[in-house]
Design a protein around this motif. Structure first.
Motif, PDB file in Angstrom:
ATOM      1  N   HIS A  24       0.798  -1.223   0.000  1.00 32.72           N
ATOM      2  CA  HIS A  24       0.000   0.000   0.000  1.00 32.72           C
ATOM      3  C   HIS A  24       0.831   1.274   0.000  1.00 32.72           C
ATOM      4  O   HIS A  24       0.285   2.378  -0.002  1.00 32.72           O
ATOM      5  CB  HIS A  24      -0.964  -0.011   1.187  1.00 32.72           C
ATOM      6  CG  HIS A  24      -1.888  -1.178   1.144  1.00 32.72           C
ATOM      7  ND1 HIS A  24      -2.919  -1.281   0.244  1.00 32.72           N
ATOM      8  CD2 HIS A  24      -1.906  -2.329   1.857  1.00 32.72           C
ATOM      9  CE1 HIS A  24      -3.544  -2.424   0.419  1.00 32.72           C
ATOM     10  NE2 HIS A  24      -2.948  -3.082   1.391  1.00 32.72           N
ATOM     11  N   GLY A  25       2.143   1.138   0.029  1.00 27.80           N
ATOM     12  CA  GLY A  25       3.014   2.290  -0.143  1.00 27.80           C
ATOM     13  C   GLY A  25       3.107   3.248   1.022  1.00 27.80           C
ATOM     14  O   GLY A  25       3.451   4.416   0.833  1.00 27.80           O
ATOM     15  N   ILE A  26       2.837   2.788   2.233  1.00 32.67           N
ATOM     16  CA  ILE A  26       3.024   3.648   3.398  1.00 32.67           C
ATOM     17  C   ILE A  26       4.522   3.910   3.548  1.00 32.67           C
ATOM     18  O   ILE A  26       5.337   2.989   3.496  1.00 32.67           O
ATOM     19  CB  ILE A  26       2.475   2.986   4.682  1.00 32.67           C
ATOM     20  CG1 ILE A  26       0.994   2.653   4.552  1.00 32.67           C
ATOM     21  CG2 ILE A  26       2.746   3.855   5.912  1.00 32.67           C
ATOM     22  CD1 ILE A  26       0.081   3.838   4.458  1.00 32.67           C
ATOM     23  N   ASN A  27       4.899   5.151   3.704  1.00 29.26           N
ATOM     24  CA  ASN A  27       6.299   5.515   3.854  1.00 29.26           C
ATOM     25  C   ASN A  27       6.853   4.906   5.147  1.00 29.26           C
ATOM     26  O   ASN A  27       6.223   4.977   6.199  1.00 29.26           O
ATOM     27  CB  ASN A  27       6.420   7.043   3.891  1.00 29.26           C
ATOM     28  CG  ASN A  27       7.835   7.521   3.761  1.00 29.26           C
ATOM     29  OD1 ASN A  27       8.769   6.925   4.299  1.00 29.26           O
ATOM     30  ND2 ASN A  27       8.003   8.614   3.052  1.00 29.26           N
ATOM     31  N   ARG A  28       8.036   4.348   5.077  1.00 28.21           N
ATOM     32  CA  ARG A  28       8.626   3.679   6.240  1.00 28.21           C
ATOM     33  C   ARG A  28       9.003   4.639   7.370  1.00 28.21           C
ATOM     34  O   ARG A  28       9.315   4.195   8.468  1.00 28.21           O
ATOM     35  CB  ARG A  28       9.821   2.837   5.824  1.00 28.21           C
ATOM     36  CG  ARG A  28       9.372   1.610   5.052  1.00 28.21           C
ATOM     37  CD  ARG A  28      10.458   0.569   4.991  1.00 28.21           C
ATOM     38  NE  ARG A  28      10.020  -0.575   4.224  1.00 28.21           N
ATOM     39  CZ  ARG A  28       9.448  -1.652   4.755  1.00 28.21           C
ATOM     40  NH1 ARG A  28       9.257  -1.723   6.044  1.00 28.21           N
ATOM     41  NH2 ARG A  28       9.074  -2.656   3.997  1.00 28.21           N
ATOM     42  N   VAL A  29       8.969   5.942   7.125  1.00 25.85           N
ATOM     43  CA  VAL A  29       9.204   6.865   8.240  1.00 25.85           C
ATOM     44  C   VAL A  29       8.010   6.882   9.189  1.00 25.85           C
ATOM     45  O   VAL A  29       8.133   7.336  10.326  1.00 25.85           O
ATOM     46  CB  VAL A  29       9.552   8.296   7.776  1.00 25.85           C
ATOM     47  CG1 VAL A  29      10.840   8.307   6.972  1.00 25.85           C
ATOM     48  CG2 VAL A  29       8.428   8.927   7.007  1.00 25.85           C
ATOM     49  N   ILE A 121      -1.077  -0.184  15.912  1.00 26.60           N
ATOM     50  CA  ILE A 121      -0.812   1.142  16.449  1.00 26.60           C
ATOM     51  C   ILE A 121       0.238   1.839  15.588  1.00 26.60           C
ATOM     52  O   ILE A 121       0.973   1.193  14.836  1.00 26.60           O
ATOM     53  CB  ILE A 121      -0.379   1.091  17.933  1.00 26.60           C
ATOM     54  CG1 ILE A 121       0.909   0.294  18.105  1.00 26.60           C
ATOM     55  CG2 ILE A 121      -1.483   0.501  18.788  1.00 26.60           C
ATOM     56  CD1 ILE A 121       1.464   0.343  19.518  1.00 26.60           C
ATOM     57  N   PHE A 122       0.260   3.157  15.673  1.00 25.09           N
ATOM     58  CA  PHE A 122       1.244   3.937  14.939  1.00 25.09           C
ATOM     59  C   PHE A 122       1.732   5.068  15.824  1.00 25.09           C
ATOM     60  O   PHE A 122       0.997   5.586  16.656  1.00 25.09           O
ATOM     61  CB  PHE A 122       0.658   4.493  13.636  1.00 25.09           C
ATOM     62  CG  PHE A 122      -0.507   5.420  13.852  1.00 25.09           C
ATOM     63  CD1 PHE A 122      -0.315   6.789  13.904  1.00 25.09           C
ATOM     64  CD2 PHE A 122      -1.787   4.916  14.014  1.00 25.09           C
ATOM     65  CE1 PHE A 122      -1.384   7.644  14.116  1.00 25.09           C
ATOM     66  CE2 PHE A 122      -2.865   5.764  14.222  1.00 25.09           C
ATOM     67  CZ  PHE A 122      -2.660   7.133  14.270  1.00 25.09           C
ATOM     68  N   LYS A 123       2.996   5.399  15.650  1.00 20.24           N
ATOM     69  CA  LYS A 123       3.594   6.488  16.432  1.00 20.24           C
ATOM     70  C   LYS A 123       3.058   7.816  15.918  1.00 20.24           C
ATOM     71  O   LYS A 123       3.037   8.060  14.718  1.00 20.24           O
ATOM     72  CB  LYS A 123       5.115   6.443  16.335  1.00 20.24           C
ATOM     73  CG  LYS A 123       5.800   7.405  17.270  1.00 20.24           C
ATOM     74  CD  LYS A 123       7.292   7.138  17.295  1.00 20.24           C
ATOM     75  CE  LYS A 123       7.968   8.064  18.257  1.00 20.24           C
ATOM     76  NZ  LYS A 123       8.166   7.479  19.554  1.00 20.24           N
ATOM     77  N   ILE A 124       2.590   8.652  16.832  1.00 20.47           N
ATOM     78  CA  ILE A 124       2.087   9.971  16.460  1.00 20.47           C
ATOM     79  C   ILE A 124       3.271  10.927  16.414  1.00 20.47           C
ATOM     80  O   ILE A 124       3.873  11.246  17.440  1.00 20.47           O
ATOM     81  CB  ILE A 124       1.023  10.459  17.460  1.00 20.47           C
ATOM     82  CG1 ILE A 124      -0.195   9.533  17.412  1.00 20.47           C
ATOM     83  CG2 ILE A 124       0.624  11.903  17.165  1.00 20.47           C
ATOM     84  CD1 ILE A 124      -1.245   9.829  18.443  1.00 20.47           C
ATOM     85  N   ASN A 125       3.633  11.312  15.198  1.00 18.23           N
ATOM     86  CA  ASN A 125       4.714  12.267  14.980  1.00 18.23           C
ATOM     87  C   ASN A 125       4.461  12.953  13.641  1.00 18.23           C
ATOM     88  O   ASN A 125       3.441  12.707  12.989  1.00 18.23           O
ATOM     89  CB  ASN A 125       6.090  11.578  15.043  1.00 18.23           C
ATOM     90  CG  ASN A 125       6.231  10.463  14.043  1.00 18.23           C
ATOM     91  OD1 ASN A 125       5.556  10.429  13.015  1.00 18.23           O
ATOM     92  ND2 ASN A 125       7.110   9.521  14.325  1.00 18.23           N
ATOM     93  N   ALA A 127       5.714  12.465  10.796  1.00 23.58           N
ATOM     94  CA  ALA A 127       5.633  11.531   9.675  1.00 23.58           C
ATOM     95  C   ALA A 127       4.235  10.945   9.535  1.00 23.58           C
ATOM     96  O   ALA A 127       3.771  10.688   8.427  1.00 23.58           O
ATOM     97  CB  ALA A 127       6.654  10.401   9.858  1.00 23.58           C
ATOM     98  N   SER A 128       3.528  10.735  10.641  1.00 23.67           N
ATOM     99  CA  SER A 128       2.211  10.090  10.561  1.00 23.67           C
ATOM    100  C   SER A 128       1.042  11.067  10.511  1.00 23.67           C
ATOM    101  O   SER A 128       0.024  10.777   9.891  1.00 23.67           O
ATOM    102  CB  SER A 128       2.021   9.129  11.733  1.00 23.67           C
ATOM    103  OG  SER A 128       2.048   9.808  12.966  1.00 23.67           O
ATOM    104  N   VAL A 129       1.147  12.213  11.141  1.00 19.54           N
ATOM    105  CA  VAL A 129       0.009  13.148  11.171  1.00 19.54           C
ATOM    106  C   VAL A 129       0.366  14.537  10.648  1.00 19.54           C
ATOM    107  O   VAL A 129      -0.451  15.450  10.729  1.00 19.54           O
ATOM    108  CB  VAL A 129      -0.606  13.256  12.588  1.00 19.54           C
ATOM    109  CG1 VAL A 129      -1.153  11.936  13.050  1.00 19.54           C
ATOM    110  CG2 VAL A 129       0.384  13.808  13.590  1.00 19.54           C
ATOM    111  N   GLY A 130       1.575  14.705  10.119  1.00 19.30           N
ATOM    112  CA  GLY A 130       1.971  16.009   9.617  1.00 19.30           C
ATOM    113  C   GLY A 130       2.202  16.982  10.758  1.00 19.30           C
ATOM    114  O   GLY A 130       2.540  16.582  11.874  1.00 19.30           O
ATOM    115  N   SER A 131       1.975  18.239  10.488  1.00 23.08           N
ATOM    116  CA  SER A 131       2.212  19.253  11.514  1.00 23.08           C
ATOM    117  C   SER A 131       0.967  19.545  12.342  1.00 23.08           C
ATOM    118  O   SER A 131       0.941  20.506  13.092  1.00 23.08           O
ATOM    119  CB  SER A 131       2.714  20.547  10.857  1.00 23.08           C
ATOM    120  OG  SER A 131       1.733  21.017   9.952  1.00 23.08           O
TER     121      SER A 131
END
Length: 140
Positions: A24-29, A121-125, A127-131
């Motif tokens: 699905h092309g999710i960026n690895r960052v 789960i995903f880290k909230i930073n 990379a995942s939610v932008g600014s």
């Protein structure tokens, strides 16, 4: 935060998370991780958010379809297509289902009870939610 009703023990495996990156092309960052047996989509470790694959699938499908049609797709459009309401059984969470007669994706169930154990789960930073700063959301 402890959920007011229990979720099944998470069953999603690492290969499914790997698919999000490769297929699905999710960026690895963007840091994805498996939830522990004590976590749920609404109660995860500090600095992380929970996600059910059915919600992710539906939102991504709507975004892709809008892009293919050359349409802007934001919160207003999502609210037009989907019914979103507070979940009275689990305060602080929301329910989302397609409005009757407005299903863009055929066969989307109105309830996610069969997907509750399939969450990650995903880290909230940035990379995942932008600014976006969640502190800007109104709380009442």
């Amino acid at each position: 935060m402890t959920p007011s009703f229990s979720y099944p023990v998470p069953t999603i495996k690492a290969d499914r998370l790997e698919d999000l990156y490769t297929v699905h092309g999710i960026n690895r960052v963007v840091v994805l991780d498996l939830a522990s047996t004590s976590e749920s989509p609404t109660a995860v470790r500090d600095g992380y958010g929970g996600m059910c694959p059915n919600f992710l699938r539906d939102v991504l499908a709507l975004l892709v379809k809008a892009c293919e049609e050359g349409l802007l797709f934001g919160l207003d459009e999502l609210c037009h297509l989907c019914l979103m309401k507070r979940n009275n059984q689990n305060p602080g969470t929301f329910l989302m289902s397609p409005h009757p007669g407005l299903q863009i994706i055929q066969g989307v169930p109105y309830r996610d009870q069969n997907w509750r154990e399939e969450f990650f789960i995903f880290k909230i930073n940035e990379a995942s939610v932008g600014s976006f700063h969640f502190s800007r959301l109104p709380r009442y």
